[in-house]
Write a protein that holds these residues in place. Structure first.
Motif, PDB file in Angstrom:
ATOM      1  N   LEU A  57     -53.995  43.842  46.550  1.00 37.17           N
ATOM      2  CA  LEU A  57     -52.625  43.316  46.575  1.00 37.17           C
ATOM      3  C   LEU A  57     -51.743  44.105  47.531  1.00 37.17           C
ATOM      4  O   LEU A  57     -50.907  43.529  48.234  1.00 37.17           O
ATOM      5  N   GLN A  58     -51.930  45.428  47.577  1.00 38.37           N
ATOM      6  CA  GLN A  58     -51.166  46.240  48.523  1.00 38.37           C
ATOM      7  C   GLN A  58     -51.540  45.889  49.956  1.00 38.37           C
ATOM      8  O   GLN A  58     -50.673  45.815  50.827  1.00 38.37           O
ATOM      9  N   ALA A  59     -52.823  45.644  50.194  1.00 38.78           N
ATOM     10  CA  ALA A  59     -53.260  45.258  51.543  1.00 38.78           C
ATOM     11  C   ALA A  59     -52.606  43.950  51.963  1.00 38.78           C
ATOM     12  O   ALA A  59     -52.161  43.813  53.112  1.00 38.78           O
ATOM     13  N   GLU A  60     -52.519  42.983  51.043  1.00 38.20           N
ATOM     14  CA  GLU A  60     -51.832  41.722  51.365  1.00 38.20           C
ATOM     15  C   GLU A  60     -50.380  41.979  51.724  1.00 38.20           C
ATOM     16  O   GLU A  60     -49.860  41.427  52.694  1.00 38.20           O
ATOM     17  N   ARG A  61     -49.702  42.822  50.932  1.00 45.74           N
ATOM     18  CA  ARG A  61     -48.290  43.122  51.204  1.00 45.74           C
ATOM     19  C   ARG A  61     -48.118  43.860  52.530  1.00 45.74           C
ATOM     20  O   ARG A  61     -47.121  43.665  53.221  1.00 45.74           O
ATOM     21  N   ASP A  62     -49.081  44.716  52.874  1.00 47.83           N
ATOM     22  CA  ASP A  62     -48.994  45.455  54.130  1.00 47.83           C
ATOM     23  C   ASP A  62     -49.136  44.539  55.339  1.00 47.83           C
ATOM     24  O   ASP A  62     -48.523  44.772  56.377  1.00 47.83           O
ATOM     25  N   LEU A  63     -49.966  43.528  55.213  1.00 52.56           N
ATOM     26  CA  LEU A  63     -50.283  42.671  56.356  1.00 52.56           C
ATOM     27  C   LEU A  63     -49.424  41.416  56.457  1.00 52.56           C
ATOM     28  O   LEU A  63     -49.185  40.912  57.551  1.00 52.56           O
ATOM     29  N   PHE A  64     -48.986  40.876  55.323  1.00 50.95           N
ATOM     30  CA  PHE A  64     -48.281  39.591  55.312  1.00 50.95           C
ATOM     31  C   PHE A  64     -47.069  39.659  54.409  1.00 50.95           C
ATOM     32  O   PHE A  64     -47.011  40.448  53.476  1.00 50.95           O
ATOM     33  N   TRP A  65     -46.142  38.763  54.699  1.00 54.88           N
ATOM     34  CA  TRP A  65     -45.034  38.563  53.788  1.00 54.88           C
ATOM     35  C   TRP A  65     -45.399  37.364  52.932  1.00 54.88           C
ATOM     36  O   TRP A  65     -45.619  36.267  53.447  1.00 54.88           O
ATOM     37  N   THR A 126     -38.487  40.465  57.491  1.00 60.73           N
ATOM     38  CA  THR A 126     -39.611  41.187  58.061  1.00 60.73           C
ATOM     39  C   THR A 126     -40.179  40.456  59.264  1.00 60.73           C
ATOM     40  O   THR A 126     -39.991  39.253  59.404  1.00 60.73           O
ATOM     41  N   SER A 127     -40.862  41.198  60.104  1.00 67.03           N
ATOM     42  CA  SER A 127     -41.515  40.567  61.250  1.00 67.03           C
ATOM     43  C   SER A 127     -42.965  40.224  60.931  1.00 67.03           C
ATOM     44  O   SER A 127     -43.686  39.748  61.788  1.00 67.03           O
ATOM     45  N   LYS A 128     -43.393  40.479  59.697  1.00 61.42           N
ATOM     46  CA  LYS A 128     -44.758  40.136  59.303  1.00 61.42           C
ATOM     47  C   LYS A 128     -44.916  38.626  59.257  1.00 61.42           C
ATOM     48  O   LYS A 128     -43.966  37.884  59.045  1.00 61.42           O
ATOM     49  N   MET A 129     -46.142  38.196  59.413  1.00 64.44           N
ATOM     50  CA  MET A 129     -46.436  36.777  59.322  1.00 64.44           C
ATOM     51  C   MET A 129     -46.295  36.322  57.874  1.00 64.44           C
ATOM     52  O   MET A 129     -46.782  36.989  56.963  1.00 64.44           O
ATOM     53  N   LEU A 130     -45.618  35.214  57.659  1.00 62.70           N
ATOM     54  CA  LEU A 130     -45.498  34.623  56.328  1.00 62.70           C
ATOM     55  C   LEU A 130     -46.816  33.936  55.986  1.00 62.70           C
ATOM     56  O   LEU A 130     -47.381  33.235  56.822  1.00 62.70           O
ATOM     57  N   MET A 131     -47.287  34.151  54.773  1.00 69.75           N
ATOM     58  CA  MET A 131     -48.540  33.521  54.346  1.00 69.75           C
ATOM     59  C   MET A 131     -48.428  33.210  52.857  1.00 69.75           C
ATOM     60  O   MET A 131     -48.079  34.064  52.065  1.00 69.75           O
ATOM     61  N   ARG A 132     -48.711  31.969  52.512  1.00 67.50           N
ATOM     62  CA  ARG A 132     -48.772  31.575  51.096  1.00 67.50           C
ATOM     63  C   ARG A 132     -49.847  30.515  50.965  1.00 67.50           C
ATOM     64  O   ARG A 132     -49.901  29.588  51.755  1.00 67.50           O
ATOM     65  N   ARG A 133     -50.696  30.688  49.971  1.00 65.62           N
ATOM     66  CA  ARG A 133     -51.807  29.762  49.755  1.00 65.62           C
ATOM     67  C   ARG A 133     -51.775  29.285  48.313  1.00 65.62           C
ATOM     68  O   ARG A 133     -51.605  30.073  47.391  1.00 65.62           O
ATOM     69  N   PHE A 134     -51.928  27.980  48.149  1.00 68.99           N
ATOM     70  CA  PHE A 134     -51.999  27.380  46.815  1.00 68.99           C
ATOM     71  C   PHE A 134     -53.364  26.726  46.658  1.00 68.99           C
ATOM     72  O   PHE A 134     -53.668  25.749  47.347  1.00 68.99           O
ATOM     73  N   ASP A 135     -54.197  27.274  45.782  1.00 70.15           N
ATOM     74  CA  ASP A 135     -55.462  26.635  45.435  1.00 70.15           C
ATOM     75  C   ASP A 135     -55.159  25.656  44.311  1.00 70.15           C
ATOM     76  O   ASP A 135     -54.569  26.033  43.289  1.00 70.15           O
ATOM     77  N   LEU A 136     -55.546  24.404  44.482  1.00 68.91           N
ATOM     78  CA  LEU A 136     -55.193  23.344  43.543  1.00 68.91           C
ATOM     79  C   LEU A 136     -56.375  22.991  42.656  1.00 68.91           C
ATOM     80  O   LEU A 136     -57.522  22.988  43.100  1.00 68.91           O
ATOM     81  N   ASN A 137     -56.104  22.672  41.396  1.00 67.34           N
ATOM     82  CA  ASN A 137     -57.149  22.341  40.430  1.00 67.34           C
ATOM     83  C   ASN A 137     -57.747  20.964  40.670  1.00 67.34           C
ATOM     84  O   ASN A 137     -58.873  20.704  40.265  1.00 67.34           O
ATOM     85  N   SER A 138     -56.973  20.078  41.275  1.00 69.04           N
ATOM     86  CA  SER A 138     -57.421  18.703  41.532  1.00 69.04           C
ATOM     87  C   SER A 138     -57.379  18.443  43.028  1.00 69.04           C
ATOM     88  O   SER A 138     -56.588  19.036  43.753  1.00 69.04           O
ATOM     89  N   MET A 139     -58.196  17.509  43.474  1.00 61.93           N
ATOM     90  CA  MET A 139     -58.169  17.099  44.876  1.00 61.93           C
ATOM     91  C   MET A 139     -56.877  16.339  45.140  1.00 61.93           C
ATOM     92  O   MET A 139     -56.365  15.651  44.261  1.00 61.93           O
ATOM     93  N   ILE A 140     -56.367  16.476  46.364  1.00 63.08           N
ATOM     94  CA  ILE A 140     -55.156  15.751  46.744  1.00 63.08           C
ATOM     95  C   ILE A 140     -55.480  14.757  47.852  1.00 63.08           C
ATOM     96  O   ILE A 140     -56.483  14.883  48.549  1.00 63.08           O
ATOM     97  N   ASP A 141     -54.601  13.783  47.999  1.00 65.87           N
ATOM     98  CA  ASP A 141     -54.678  12.823  49.096  1.00 65.87           C
ATOM     99  C   ASP A 141     -53.880  13.443  50.239  1.00 65.87           C
ATOM    100  O   ASP A 141     -52.643  13.430  50.226  1.00 65.87           O
ATOM    101  N   ILE A 142     -54.573  14.022  51.218  1.00 62.81           N
ATOM    102  CA  ILE A 142     -53.879  14.772  52.263  1.00 62.81           C
ATOM    103  C   ILE A 142     -52.928  13.906  53.087  1.00 62.81           C
ATOM    104  O   ILE A 142     -51.980  14.419  53.666  1.00 62.81           O
ATOM    105  N   SER A 143     -53.139  12.590  53.082  1.00 60.65           N
ATOM    106  CA  SER A 143     -52.256  11.713  53.855  1.00 60.65           C
ATOM    107  C   SER A 143     -50.869  11.590  53.216  1.00 60.65           C
ATOM    108  O   SER A 143     -49.944  11.122  53.865  1.00 60.65           O
TER     109      SER A 143
END
Length: 170
Positions: A57-65, A126-143
């Motif tokens: 978790l610290q590594a994530e905070r060090d590298l990304f916002w 911050t000048s760090k790259m913003l990164m957020r990922r959401f893993d979803l329990n169900s498949m989505i219709d990407i369209s």
């Protein structure tokens, strides 16, 4: 309210491979930084899993916002709200995969605490790259994935695969 572009990635095309390679690269960067933190603690092979998790978790905070966020789920869709103060819609990228939403951003703001104009005396932006990922329990219709930015709040909606939209029911 401004639209944010959504890159829709079908698991069967070349674009999905570049996204997966990018995610693997990000994971490798985090893993390397976490290992550096582990070694800085003395590299104790008897370490417990909470230290390992804290290193990760610290590594994530060090590298990304990693911005604050909320994920809500209904029978039909997922809705995400992500706080992205200081970002414009052109600075953000939303990537929709069948079971994941990935948000990346790079702020074009060049202000700093040492600004010679005398305007800014302190900033948490911050000048760090913003990164957020959401893993979803169900498949989505990407369209159906949409993203809108309103006063520093990114709102994303994704219909679940097979769900009927309210317009189709009427």
């Amino acid at each position: 309210m401004s639209q944010v572009s959504v890159r829709r990635v079908d698991g069967n095309n070349a674009s999905s491979q570049s996204i997966l390679e990018s995610l693997n690269g990000i994971s490798d960067s985090i893993r390397n930084r976490a290992f550096q933190l582990f070694e800085s603690r003395g590299g104790d092979s008897e370490s417990n899993s909470s230290n390992d998790l804290n290193d990760w978790l610290q590594a994530e905070r060090d590298l990304f916002w990693i911005p604050q966020a909320e994920l809500a789920e209904t029978d039909r869709d997922y809705r995400m709200q992500v706080g992205v103060p200081g970002f414009d819609s052109k600075d953000l990228e939303v990537v929709a995969l069948e079971n994941m939403i990935l948000i990346r951003g790079t702020s074009t703001s060049s202000s700093s605490a040492g600004d010679s104009t005398g305007g800014i005396r302190y900033t948490d932006f911050t000048s760090k790259m913003l990164m957020r990922r959401f893993d979803l329990n169900s498949m989505i219709d990407i369209s159906t994935v949409t993203a809108k930015l309103d006063n520093g709040l990114l709102n994303i909606t994704a219909m679940k695969a097979g769900a009927k939209s309210s317009a189709a029911k009427a």
